[in-house]
Design a protein around this motif. Structure first.
Motif: not given
Ligand SMILES: C[S@@+](CC[C@H](N)C(=O)[O-])C[C@H]1O[C@@H](n2cnc3c(N)ncnc32)[C@H](O)[C@@H]1O
Length: 290
Positions: A49, A93, A95-97, A133-134, A139, A165, A218-219, A234-236, A239-240
């Protein structure tokens, strides 16, 4: 079957090994030692990350928990399961809706779904979706609701949500969303697929039947090839590290059938689509080449 093989990446392989090699000879600093220690406690490799924001987040969280110094904080995480859970909540992190980024859902309903049905290898009888990354599942449930409405009766919509998570997936399976977790959802669609609760909405049993969740990194995994019509990520990956983000996009592309679509977050893009068999298809959408 989950599209992700959740086994850890082979030690020494991939972009992390490359960076470690670049640092050969340099003693690991306290952050690197901390990350290696965390990787032995849980399935998250923090070295993959973006360092600046992750390190700031961790140091701030540790200080708020009353611990100064990453070496001491690692000791706390080793001995205190509740603190490890709180730490993981902080760094993943979540955050989602529901109906987050409504422009994207409109594009999926009006444009992508009709094109997926027209090009379907299964005779337009089903649409398979992966929410990668649900988080809390918002989503995945939104995808099921939007795509069912757009595709109409007779089309089976199957949505798989995956996340690293484990605890957040328990919340996702419950399918309950407080009012603050509901974006600008069309009220008729919300009422069709969700039931009101005292403080928000719960996915209907019918909606839940088309949505399932599985743990996956995912990694670190291999993906099922050409298994999905639509992948939402989306939005996942924001952070990488850039090499890890690009490697994830390549895996997601591999999991799409020809003519399938990858939807990324509104502020994201795929660095080199052609190199991984994708073609840009307007803002935030990429199509898998035939
Ligand atoms: C900000 S949320 C995005 C949720 C949704 N995709 C959205 O856009 O509303 C990011 C999610 O990515 C997950 N995440 C982080 N690193 C991950 C990884 N290596 N593999 C799978 N999920 C991961 C986190 O646990 C988190 O639930």
């Amino acid at each position: 079957m989950s599209p992700l093989d959740t086994r850890r990446a082979t030690a020494g392989a991939g972009p992390v090994a490359g960076r470690a090699a670049a640092r050969q000879g340099a003693a690991p600093d306290d952050y690197e030692v901390f990350c290696a220690g965390v990787a032995r406690l849980c399935p998250i490799d923090l070295r993959r990350y973006k360092r600046a924001q992750m390190e700031r987040r961790i140091r701030t969280h540790a200080a708020r928990s009353g611990v100064h110094g990453l070496d001491r904080y690692l000791e706390v995480l080793r001995s205190d399961r509740a603190e490890l859970d709180a730490f993981l909540d902080r760094i993943t992190i979540n955050v989602s809706s529901l109906w987050r980024s409504p422009d994207q859902w409109r594009r999926i309903a009006d444009d992508l779904v009709p094109r997926l049905l027209a090009s379907s290898p299964r005779g337009a009888r089903s649409i398979k979706v992966w929410s990668a990354g649900c988080s809390i599942g918002a989503e995945a449930y939104t995808a099921a609701a939007v795509i069912r409405d757009a595709a109409g009766p007779g089309v089976r919509v199957e949505v798989l949500g995956t996340d690293i998570d484990r605890r957040i997936l328990e919340a996702a399976r419950r399918g309950e969303f407080q009012r603050a977790m509901v974006g600008p959802a069309p009220q008729d669609a919300l009422r069709r697929h969700f039931e009101p609760t005292t403080d928000g909405w719960r996915a209907s049993d019918a909606l839940k039947r088309g949505v399932r969740f599985a743990e996956g990194d995912l990694l670190a995994g291999r993906v099922a090839t050409a298994a999905h019509d639509l992948v939402l990520c989306r939005n996942t990956v924001i952070y990488f590290t850039p090499p890890d983000r690009d490697a994830v996009h390549a895996r997601l592309a591999e999991s799409l059938r020809p003519g399938g679509f990858l939807v990324v977050g509104p502020t994201e893009r795929v660095a080199s689509p052609a190199a991984i068999g994708l073609v840009g298809d307007g803002p935030f959408v990429y199509r898998r080449e035939a």
